[in-house]
Scaffold this motif. Structure first.
Motif, PDB file in Angstrom:
ATOM      1  N   LYS A   1      -3.767  -1.830  20.250  1.00 38.06           N
ATOM      2  CA  LYS A   1      -2.658  -2.706  20.620  1.00 38.06           C
ATOM      3  C   LYS A   1      -1.720  -2.903  19.437  1.00 38.06           C
ATOM      4  O   LYS A   1      -2.169  -3.083  18.294  1.00 38.06           O
ATOM      5  N   ASP A   2      -0.421  -2.811  19.732  1.00 38.30           N
ATOM      6  CA  ASP A   2       0.618  -3.154  18.763  1.00 38.30           C
ATOM      7  C   ASP A   2       0.519  -2.332  17.478  1.00 38.30           C
ATOM      8  O   ASP A   2       0.547  -2.853  16.364  1.00 38.30           O
ATOM      9  N   VAL A   3       0.424  -1.008  17.637  1.00 41.60           N
ATOM     10  CA  VAL A   3       0.312  -0.098  16.500  1.00 41.60           C
ATOM     11  C   VAL A   3       1.711   0.346  16.076  1.00 41.60           C
ATOM     12  O   VAL A   3       2.499   0.833  16.891  1.00 41.60           O
ATOM     13  N   SER A   4       2.013   0.191  14.797  1.00 44.81           N
ATOM     14  CA  SER A   4       3.323   0.603  14.280  1.00 44.81           C
ATOM     15  C   SER A   4       3.149   1.333  12.953  1.00 44.81           C
ATOM     16  O   SER A   4       2.520   0.807  12.031  1.00 44.81           O
ATOM     17  N   PHE A   5       3.677   2.543  12.868  1.00 45.11           N
ATOM     18  CA  PHE A   5       3.745   3.259  11.594  1.00 45.11           C
ATOM     19  C   PHE A   5       4.644   4.480  11.762  1.00 45.11           C
ATOM     20  O   PHE A   5       4.947   4.906  12.878  1.00 45.11           O
ATOM     21  N   THR A   6       5.085   5.027  10.640  1.00 49.82           N
ATOM     22  CA  THR A   6       5.879   6.249  10.652  1.00 49.82           C
ATOM     23  C   THR A   6       5.170   7.316   9.824  1.00 49.82           C
ATOM     24  O   THR A   6       4.404   6.999   8.906  1.00 49.82           O
ATOM     25  N   VAL A   7       5.422   8.566  10.174  1.00 46.66           N
ATOM     26  CA  VAL A   7       4.921   9.698   9.397  1.00 46.66           C
ATOM     27  C   VAL A   7       6.130  10.377   8.767  1.00 46.66           C
ATOM     28  O   VAL A   7       7.024  10.846   9.470  1.00 46.66           O
ATOM     29  N   GLU A   8       6.163  10.420   7.426  1.00 43.86           N
ATOM     30  CA  GLU A   8       7.257  11.051   6.707  1.00 43.86           C
ATOM     31  C   GLU A   8       6.762  12.301   5.989  1.00 43.86           C
ATOM     32  O   GLU A   8       5.558  12.462   5.758  1.00 43.86           O
ATOM     33  N   LYS A   9       7.690  13.176   5.652  1.00 46.28           N
ATOM     34  CA  LYS A   9       7.339  14.412   4.949  1.00 46.28           C
ATOM     35  C   LYS A   9       6.546  14.092   3.679  1.00 46.28           C
ATOM     36  O   LYS A   9       6.934  13.229   2.898  1.00 46.28           O
ATOM     37  N   GLY A  10       5.437  14.818   3.504  1.00 50.02           N
ATOM     38  CA  GLY A  10       4.605  14.635   2.320  1.00 50.02           C
ATOM     39  C   GLY A  10       3.507  13.605   2.481  1.00 50.02           C
ATOM     40  O   GLY A  10       2.616  13.502   1.625  1.00 50.02           O
ATOM     41  N   ASP A  11       3.539  12.831   3.572  1.00 51.45           N
ATOM     42  CA  ASP A  11       2.479  11.852   3.815  1.00 51.45           C
ATOM     43  C   ASP A  11       1.164  12.557   4.136  1.00 51.45           C
ATOM     44  O   ASP A  11       1.137  13.580   4.826  1.00 51.45           O
ATOM     45  N   ARG A  12       0.074  11.994   3.658  1.00 55.99           N
ATOM     46  CA  ARG A  12      -1.265  12.362   4.123  1.00 55.99           C
ATOM     47  C   ARG A  12      -1.927  11.060   4.565  1.00 55.99           C
ATOM     48  O   ARG A  12      -2.514  10.327   3.760  1.00 55.99           O
ATOM     49  N   ILE A  13      -1.808  10.777   5.848  1.00 54.81           N
ATOM     50  CA  ILE A  13      -2.187   9.475   6.387  1.00 54.81           C
ATOM     51  C   ILE A  13      -3.568   9.557   7.039  1.00 54.81           C
ATOM     52  O   ILE A  13      -3.807  10.388   7.913  1.00 54.81           O
ATOM     53  N   ALA A  14      -4.466   8.668   6.609  1.00 45.17           N
ATOM     54  CA  ALA A  14      -5.784   8.545   7.227  1.00 45.17           C
ATOM     55  C   ALA A  14      -5.753   7.382   8.210  1.00 45.17           C
ATOM     56  O   ALA A  14      -5.370   6.269   7.839  1.00 45.17           O
ATOM     57  N   LEU A  15      -6.146   7.657   9.459  1.00 43.81           N
ATOM     58  CA  LEU A  15      -6.295   6.598  10.452  1.00 43.81           C
ATOM     59  C   LEU A  15      -7.719   6.075  10.386  1.00 43.81           C
ATOM     60  O   LEU A  15      -8.678   6.834  10.567  1.00 43.81           O
ATOM     61  N   TYR A  16      -7.869   4.786  10.086  1.00 41.30           N
ATOM     62  CA  TYR A  16      -9.175   4.152  10.035  1.00 41.30           C
ATOM     63  C   TYR A  16      -9.367   3.289  11.280  1.00 41.30           C
ATOM     64  O   TYR A  16      -8.400   2.863  11.913  1.00 41.30           O
ATOM     65  N   GLY A  17     -10.614   2.985  11.568  1.00 44.99           N
ATOM     66  CA  GLY A  17     -10.921   2.096  12.676  1.00 44.99           C
ATOM     67  C   GLY A  17     -12.298   2.397  13.228  1.00 44.99           C
ATOM     68  O   GLY A  17     -12.808   3.510  13.099  1.00 44.99           O
ATOM     69  N   LYS A  18     -12.907   1.405  13.857  1.00 49.51           N
ATOM     70  CA  LYS A  18     -14.219   1.597  14.450  1.00 49.51           C
ATOM     71  C   LYS A  18     -14.121   2.583  15.606  1.00 49.51           C
ATOM     72  O   LYS A  18     -13.051   2.821  16.161  1.00 49.51           O
ATOM     73  N   ASN A  19     -15.284   3.140  15.983  1.00 45.93           N
ATOM     74  CA  ASN A  19     -15.305   4.023  17.147  1.00 45.93           C
ATOM     75  C   ASN A  19     -14.796   3.264  18.370  1.00 45.93           C
ATOM     76  O   ASN A  19     -15.174   2.117  18.613  1.00 45.93           O
ATOM     77  N   GLY A  20     -13.908   3.911  19.116  1.00 46.01           N
ATOM     78  CA  GLY A  20     -13.338   3.266  20.296  1.00 46.01           C
ATOM     79  C   GLY A  20     -12.082   2.469  20.025  1.00 46.01           C
ATOM     80  O   GLY A  20     -11.549   1.811  20.922  1.00 46.01           O
ATOM     81  N   SER A  21     -11.583   2.531  18.786  1.00 41.12           N
ATOM     82  CA  SER A  21     -10.397   1.736  18.433  1.00 41.12           C
ATOM     83  C   SER A  21      -9.084   2.465  18.737  1.00 41.12           C
ATOM     84  O   SER A  21      -8.013   1.940  18.455  1.00 41.12           O
TER      85      SER A  21
END
Length: 492
Positions: free
Chosen positions: A326-346
């Motif tokens: 719910k209510d997820v906000s983010f951007t992916v920009e050139k050069g980013d290496r983004i890790a998504l964290y969260g419990k299983n089922g999130s």
């Protein structure tokens, strides 16, 4: 304490020309917390199955303990969790079971729910608790981390540290370091046991490899010198024998009896010298037996004409009445290496699939340029099969590049010709990673790319990402990999 003795173990699968193990001998203590490591396809799961008596083999395996395999098969997954435990261990004591669950931070209420209603992480914890209730058992724990998020991995790792009497197959370095006191490693040409955790073993391994590499140039020169010498001595008798039918000096006759006798003596001497040289060559060649090849991988990501590739603003995902994020906000920009964290089922995988244009029900704002090319690695490898050449064609990638990457990830030439369905779980995952590295893309999206993948290959992939800095959005529960790679962390 009792001993597990393996003596002259030799095994190959039916129809295979290659032995997985050949005259292997070693000894284990049933009180050890034993980490089991080695590159994919070397036979870790096969060895566990040999301990369980699933295959015929030559040699002997003797032990005064019984072996139990994790994860065990649950016949009726719709049954109450308590009934599942009772089926595996009818003699359990309830208070002991509750104690184990408390150590794993699992509520007793879980026992009265259907087993298939539990999350993968909860099922893992319940099965471990049930197995550790048994006496005089040596547990064979095969990849327990693949369904655990980062928090659950830490908890289960602490639980295993409080136990003893198990083999743990895992490629998560932090998990192994916290859980084990010995390492059993399947190397290229032998099996070895060392005291200590994974980091201690890896440090020793690197030191040994560096020593071998430093000696490599001298050994190659020695081998060449011995080979040349062997050839020269092998030619002595032939040169003498050649003079039997000719003349030694102008106008003089040849004593063929004398020459033949001399040639025989020279032949015997040269054979002895040649045999010693060949033995020396073989002995020196053995010194280079266990250096693992970990060649550099490459990636050539396409450049995108905009800085911002993807934007999510107040995105929520729900399947019917079940809201996963719910209510997820983010951007992916050139050069980013983004890790998504969260419990299983999130909702981590759902977010990735949404960005990859799968039909995911969502609300909020999601923007992505229609010209953006994405390369996606899925969690699932169950549909992989057929020949690698055919797979490359269907995926529209360069076959030679694809196979070259797999070779660098420790695939033998023979392995490249086998049906993908016969690969180990780690090798199948490498197929997906190699496919992704072969694709022309602006953004790479990887969903748990390292499940079942061996430690050395993980380090190769780390080095690749750090060297080339591609734009990457990924989900991965290997805490060390995330710490080394992620430039940003988004926690759901």
């Amino acid at each position: 304490m009792s001993l597990i003795n393996v003596s002259n173990l030799t095994f190959a699968y039916d129809g295979s020309y290659d032995n997985i193990f050949e005259n292997v001998s070693f000894q284990l203590d049933s009180d050890w917390k034993l980490g089991f490591t080695g590159r994919n396809g070397r036979g870790k799961t096969t060895f566990l199955n040999l301990l369980l008596g699933k295959y015929e083999y030559s040699g002997t395996i003797s032990a005064n303990v019984s072996f139990e395999y994790f994860p065990f098969q649950v016949q009726n997954k719709g049954a109450m969790t308590l009934d599942v435990i009772e089926e595996v261990y009818p003699e359990y004591l309830h208070w002991q079971l509750v104690r184990e669950l408390n150590l794993l931070k699992v509520s007793e209420d879980i026992l009265y729910r259907p087993f298939d209603s539990l999350s993968n992480g909860e099922q893992t914890k319940v099965m471990l608790a049930a197995l550790f209730l048994k006496d005089n058992r040596f547990l064979l724990i095969d990849e327990p981390t693949n369904h655990l998020d980062i928090h659950a991995r830490k908890l289960v790792s602490n639980y295993l540290r409080s136990k003893s009497g198990f083999i743990l197959v895992s490629h998560d370095r932090s998990f192994l370091d916290n859980s084990v006191d010995h390492i059993l490693s399947i190397n290229k040409n032998n099996i070895e046991i060392q005291r200590g955790n994974f980091s201690a073993w890896w440090e020793n391994k690197q030191r040994q490899d560096q020593f071998e590499l430093a000696s490599n140039e001298k050994l190659i020169k020695d081998i060449k010198r011995l080979s040349d010498s062997a050839k020269r001595t092998g030619g002595w008798s032939h040169e003498v024998e050649r003079t039997k039918n000719g003349t030694r000096n102008s106008g003089s006759k040849v004593d063929k009896g004398y020459i033949g006798h001399k040639a025989a003596k020279m032949m015997k001497r040269s054979k002895n010298i040649e045999q010693r040289h060949q033995s020396a060559i073989q002995e020196k060649s053995k010194l280079l037996k266990n250096i693992e090849s970990a060649e550099r991988l490459q990636i050539h990501q396409l450049d995108f004409h905009k800085k911002e590739l993807v934007e999510l603003e107040h995105v929520s995902i729900a399947y019917g009445s079940n809201t996963v994020c719910k209510d997820v906000s983010f951007t992916v920009e050139k050069g980013d290496r983004i890790a998504l964290y969260g419990k299983n089922g999130s909702g981590k995988s759902s977010i990735l699939k949404l960005i990859c244009d799968e039909d995911i029900p969502y609300t909020g704002h999601f923007r992505k340029d229609p010209q953006l090319k994405i390369s996606y690695v899925s969690q699932d490898t169950s549909d992989l099969g057929g020949q690698l050449s055919d797979y490359a064609v269907t995926q529209g990638i360069d076959e030679s590049l694809f196979k070259s990457i797999l070779r660098k990830l420790d695939f033998s030439r023979l392995q490249l010709e086998k049906d993908i369905s016969t690969y180990s779980a780690g090798q199948k995952k490498k197929v997906l990673v190699a496919k992704s590295l072969s694709e022309q893309a602006h953004l790479h999206i990887w969903d748990e790319p390292l499940n079942f993948v061996d430690v050395i290959s993980r380090m190769q992939i780390e080095d690749l990402l750090l060297e080339y800095s591609p734009t990457l959005l990924f989900v991965e529960h290997d805490s060390e990999f995330c710490a080394n790679i992620a430039t940003r962390i988004i926690e759901l």
